[in-house]
Write an enzyme that holds these catalytic residues in place. Structure first.
Site, PDB file in Angstrom:
ATOM      1  N   HIS A 122      16.797 -24.278  17.004  1.00  0.00           N
ATOM      2  CA  HIS A 122      16.522 -22.887  16.685  1.00  0.00           C
ATOM      3  C   HIS A 122      15.732 -22.293  17.851  1.00  0.00           C
ATOM      4  O   HIS A 122      14.993 -22.982  18.536  1.00  0.00           O
ATOM      5  CB  HIS A 122      15.697 -22.840  15.398  1.00  0.00           C
ATOM      6  CG  HIS A 122      15.505 -21.496  14.819  1.00  0.00           C
ATOM      7  ND1 HIS A 122      14.613 -20.590  15.327  1.00  0.00           N
ATOM      8  CD2 HIS A 122      16.076 -20.889  13.748  1.00  0.00           C
ATOM      9  CE1 HIS A 122      14.642 -19.491  14.607  1.00  0.00           C
ATOM     10  NE2 HIS A 122      15.513 -19.641  13.641  1.00  0.00           N
ATOM     11  N   ASP A 201      10.859 -30.243  13.857  1.00  0.00           N
ATOM     12  CA  ASP A 201      11.066 -29.018  13.089  1.00  0.00           C
ATOM     13  C   ASP A 201      11.768 -29.411  11.793  1.00  0.00           C
ATOM     14  O   ASP A 201      12.961 -29.714  11.784  1.00  0.00           O
ATOM     15  CB  ASP A 201      11.911 -28.029  13.896  1.00  0.00           C
ATOM     16  CG  ASP A 201      12.174 -26.727  13.146  1.00  0.00           C
ATOM     17  OD1 ASP A 201      11.745 -26.607  11.976  1.00  0.00           O
ATOM     18  OD2 ASP A 201      12.812 -25.827  13.731  1.00  0.00           O
ATOM     19  N   GLN A 204      14.732 -27.209   7.847  1.00  0.00           N
ATOM     20  CA  GLN A 204      15.915 -27.457   7.022  1.00  0.00           C
ATOM     21  C   GLN A 204      15.836 -28.795   6.298  1.00  0.00           C
ATOM     22  O   GLN A 204      16.518 -28.997   5.284  1.00  0.00           O
ATOM     23  CB  GLN A 204      17.187 -27.416   7.886  1.00  0.00           C
ATOM     24  CG  GLN A 204      17.447 -26.105   8.581  1.00  0.00           C
ATOM     25  CD  GLN A 204      17.776 -24.974   7.622  1.00  0.00           C
ATOM     26  OE1 GLN A 204      18.327 -25.186   6.548  1.00  0.00           O
ATOM     27  NE2 GLN A 204      17.423 -23.757   8.009  1.00  0.00           N
ATOM     28  N   CYS A 367      19.998 -17.620  15.153  1.00  0.00           N
ATOM     29  CA  CYS A 367      18.883 -17.937  16.062  1.00  0.00           C
ATOM     30  C   CYS A 367      19.158 -19.228  16.825  1.00  0.00           C
ATOM     31  O   CYS A 367      18.256 -20.046  17.034  1.00  0.00           O
ATOM     32  CB  CYS A 367      17.570 -18.036  15.297  1.00  0.00           C
ATOM     33  SG  CYS A 367      17.084 -16.504  14.498  1.00  0.00           S
TER      34      CYS A 367
END
Length: 439
Positions: A122, A201, A204, A367
């Site tokens: 992202h 990250d 998700q 993104c």
């Protein structure tokens, strides 16, 4: 045992809405999840009964607000397997958490150092590192992907991507476009072998499956509240305490200080060192309620349901002529985001056509423009379910896509085809530099 999806859906009033004559089919949960009554009620009750600022106010309401806020921190720590609540830092979203990680870890970078990301990241896990590398003279490198949308680990090994110059590796756990589940524990082991810090990250991943930071093997994990049935305006950065204690502040202001004098200041220990100003108090309370909600259902059960819905979606979409799925086409090591392209139809047209039939999906670059460049396409369409998604909604998606394909197929063969193509090209050109929010 499978989820009682109808009982779950009763907790989400928005899912009973209609779009014209069509029932709402919400397939944009990778962008933001819907919120159950329990979360809205927790936020409302906090504002109506316990509202005050935290830490500063010594009256009864201040004590209640502080207890609720710090209780939320402890609840989140348990949810992700943190060693102690003080390892959990509240931010306003995952993007801010990644910027916090980049700027604090980046304070120690210098020319010759290397930061690794991947082409599937992202923008929020690319741009902060670009800025830090520009400022420090460090070099940004990245993992490529294979043709089936997985990290190309063989190429990375041939190129010596992880090496003695690597200082930070920052990767997504699950791609928000391809759905790929990355082997972050394996990569973390390689990174730690050369002394690098690993940032994951989990925006998700955390909403979709049980999370244990020790099993992931990372040093920092970030995620956002609004994708896990929680409110907007709150994100989480978890970090190993020894690492957090070694990092400088990110923002300056109230509550992150120890002593302030005109000649200089000292700073509070983690987590408050990284929480300048009034934090997202009610949002933290709402996120704790969301975690109570999904935990009561069971994260393993949610993961199993997500797997079944994704498997069904992949199978059904592959039956549509002219549709190309981006990323793995089988539900193996795969999350719930399914991105695709439909021959001859612009993603924005697909999004609008599906919306007219009540199906809410996402069209654009999500993104993740570098990934789309790598795939050789301008943009894509993405459908994503969650714990409240039903098989009937997957069928509604597929039927709406077939209707859209047939509609544009007839239009493109008619006299208006050239005008439609010109408008589509103009939209594609105008959308190329678009700025999209986190999703």
């Amino acid at each position: 045992m499978g989820l009682d999806v109808e009982r779950i859906r009763a907790d989400f009033p928005i899912l009973s809405r209609t779009v014209g004559e069509h029932p709402l089919v919400y397939l944009d949960s990778a962008n933001t999840s819907q919120k159950p009554r329990q979360v809205a009620d927790a936020i409302s009750e906090h504002y109506l009964q316990h509202n005050a600022n935290v830490a500063r106010a010594m009256h009864m309401l201040g004590g209640e607000a502080t207890q609720a806020f710090e209780g939320a921190r402890a609840r989140i720590a348990r949810f992700i397997g943190a060693a102690q609540p003080e390892e959990v830092v509240f931010t306003k979203n995952a993007s801010e958490a990644l910027n916090l990680a980049a700027n604090t870890l980046g304070a120690g970078l210098k020319p010759g150092d290397e930061v690794l990301v991947s082409v599937m990241e992202h923008h929020s896990n690319i741009v902060p590192w670009q800025l830090v590398c520009e400022r420090t003279g460090a070099t940004l490198r990245w993992f490529d992907i294979t043709d089936d949308g997985r990290l190309d680990l063989e190429a990375a090994e041939r190129e010596g991507l992880v090496n003695e110059h690597t200082k930070v590796v920052s990767l997504t756990w699950i791609s928000n476009v391809l759905g790929t589940v990355n082997p972050v524990a394996r990569i973390a082991e390689q990174a730690h072998a050369v002394g690098a810090t690993v940032v994951v990250d989990g925006s998700q991943g955390v909403p979709q499956r049980a999370t244990d930071v020790s099993a992931l093997g990372c040093d920092v994990l970030v995620f956002t509240g609004h994708k896990i049935c929680g409110p907007t305006g709150v994100g989480i950065l978890w970090g190993r305490m020894e690492l957090l204690e070694s990092l400088p502040p990110f923002l300056g202001g109230g509550e992150m200080i120890e002593v302030v004098r005109m000649t200089g200041s000292t700073f509070a220990p983690p987590p408050h060192r990284f929480e300048a100003g009034t934090p997202p108090i009610a949002q933290a309370v709402g996120l704790a309620a969301a975690i109570d909600y999904v935990d009561a259902i069971g994260m393993d059960a949610i993961a199993q349901h997500e797997h079944k819905i994704t498997q069904l979606m992949l199978s059904r979409l592959q039956q549509i002529d002219g549709l190309r799925i981006l990323g793995p086409t089988e539900a193996v090591d795969r999350g719930g985001a399914v991105a695709f392209a439909l021959d001859g139809v612009h993603p924005h047209d697909i999004m609008q056509m599906l919306d007219s039939r009540g199906v809410a999906i996402r069209g654009g670059q999500h993104c993740a423009r570098p990934l789309h460049d790598r795939l050789g396409i301008q943009s894509s369409v993405r459908a994503s379910g969650y714990l409240y998604t039903t098989p009937d909604e997957v069928e509604a998606l597929a039927s709406a896509l077939e209707w859209t394909r047939d509609f544009f197929g007839s239009k493109m063969s008619g006299a208006d085809g050239s005008r439609i193509r010109r408008r589509r090209e103009q939209r594609a050109s105008a959308a190329a530099p678009s700025k999209e929010g986190r999703a």
